[in-house]
Design an enzyme around this catalytic site. Structure first.
Site, PDB file in Angstrom:
ATOM      1  N   ASP A  14      -5.473 -15.934 -27.136  1.00 40.60           N
ATOM      2  CA  ASP A  14      -5.005 -16.143 -25.753  1.00 40.60           C
ATOM      3  C   ASP A  14      -5.242 -14.917 -24.882  1.00 40.60           C
ATOM      4  OD1 ASP A  14      -4.126 -18.514 -26.800  1.00 40.60           O
ATOM      5  OD2 ASP A  14      -2.005 -17.981 -26.806  1.00 40.60           O
ATOM      6  N   ASP A  74      -3.442 -11.230 -25.943  1.00 44.83           N
ATOM      7  CA  ASP A  74      -3.009 -11.088 -24.543  1.00 44.83           C
ATOM      8  C   ASP A  74      -3.606  -9.858 -23.870  1.00 44.83           C
ATOM      9  OD1 ASP A  74      -1.569 -13.286 -25.187  1.00 44.83           O
ATOM     10  OD2 ASP A  74       0.401 -12.451 -24.791  1.00 44.83           O
TER      11      ASP A  74
END
Length: 253
Positions: free
Chosen positions: A193, A150
């Protein structure tokens, strides 16, 4: 530099001090609209010299530019992670980890590094390395974003969290308003991600680098060729025609 303001040429030892010194430090008229209203506050340029700035920053005033001396020289870093325990006993969670949270419009950054050095996502949890970008017309030129899981969050949040309490943080109860974000000649590093959110983001001539965590399979092993994690986790609203656009970018690992 702030035209017509006594802060012109003033020096500060920290970025926090410089932001606090701005007389108009908050965007009182920055309703989350799309497109966002253009603020009447004058533009401000903060020239950030060579050094490592370990500060957790929140930018709320529009029309600010952070200008460093180079990605290798001007480094903005902090080390919050999702699994950290808060004083009240709960975990920090993803959306309270950002090293730099941009909660305004017309923010620009040039020639610097945003970093979260808390550790690998699989051991410390998600950590927004560089930025929590919440606003419209926010742009990054020749910047470097270094993290693990992230790395960059392009707000807003999705409409619903995957599990209760998953959105705990500064945007939990805000209206879900789309913002436009632009990245040019940037280096973005992560593993799982690491570009995510519901915003509209254009990546121009960027290098997207998927990095295997250093405590995982040795690089010389044949097994190191397997995919460790996804580059993006876009949550673009169904009615939006565009989410993330990568134009003439390089995907490396």
């Amino acid at each position: 530099n702030m035209p017509g303001n006594t802060l012109l040429g003033t020096s500060f030892s920290t970025i926090t001090e410089a932001l606090t010194a701005l007389t108009d430090s908050s965007c009182l008229s920055c309703e989350k609209q799309f497109p966002a209203p253009v603020s009447e506050l004058p533009p401000v340029i903060l020239h950030i010299g060579k050094g490592i700035y370990r500060e957790k920053l929140v930018i709320t005033r529009p029309n600010i530019t952070f200008e460093g001396t180079g990605c290798d020289e001007t480094i903005l870093v902090y080390g919050d992670a999702a699994f950290d325990l808060m004083p009240e006993g709960d975990k920090r969670g993803t959306f309270r980890t950002a090293s730099v949270r941009i909660d305004t419009h017309d923010f620009t950054a040039k020639h610097l590094t945003f970093q979260n050095d808390s550790g690998f996502g699989h051991t410390v949890g998600q950590a927004l390395a560089a930025v929590y970008v919440d606003g419209d017309r926010n742009a990054f030129y020749n910047c470097r974003f270094l993290g693990s899981q992230d790395t960059i969050f392009d707000a807003p949040l999705p409409l619903k969290e995957a599990q209760p309490g998953g959105f705990k943080g500064p945007g939990e109860f805000k209206p879900r308003t789309i913002g436009r974000h632009y990245y040019e000649n940037c280096f973005i590093q992560g593993d799982v991600d690491f570009i995510f959110g519901s915003g509209i983001a254009w990546f121009e001539h960027c290098t997207i680098y998927s990095k295997l965590p250093g405590d995982r399979i040795p690089p010389e092993s044949p097994e190191s060729e397997v995919i460790y994690g996804y580059v993006t986790a876009a949550s673009t609203p169904q009615e939006e025609p565009y989410g993330y656009v990568f134009h003439e970018c390089k995907l490396e690992s």
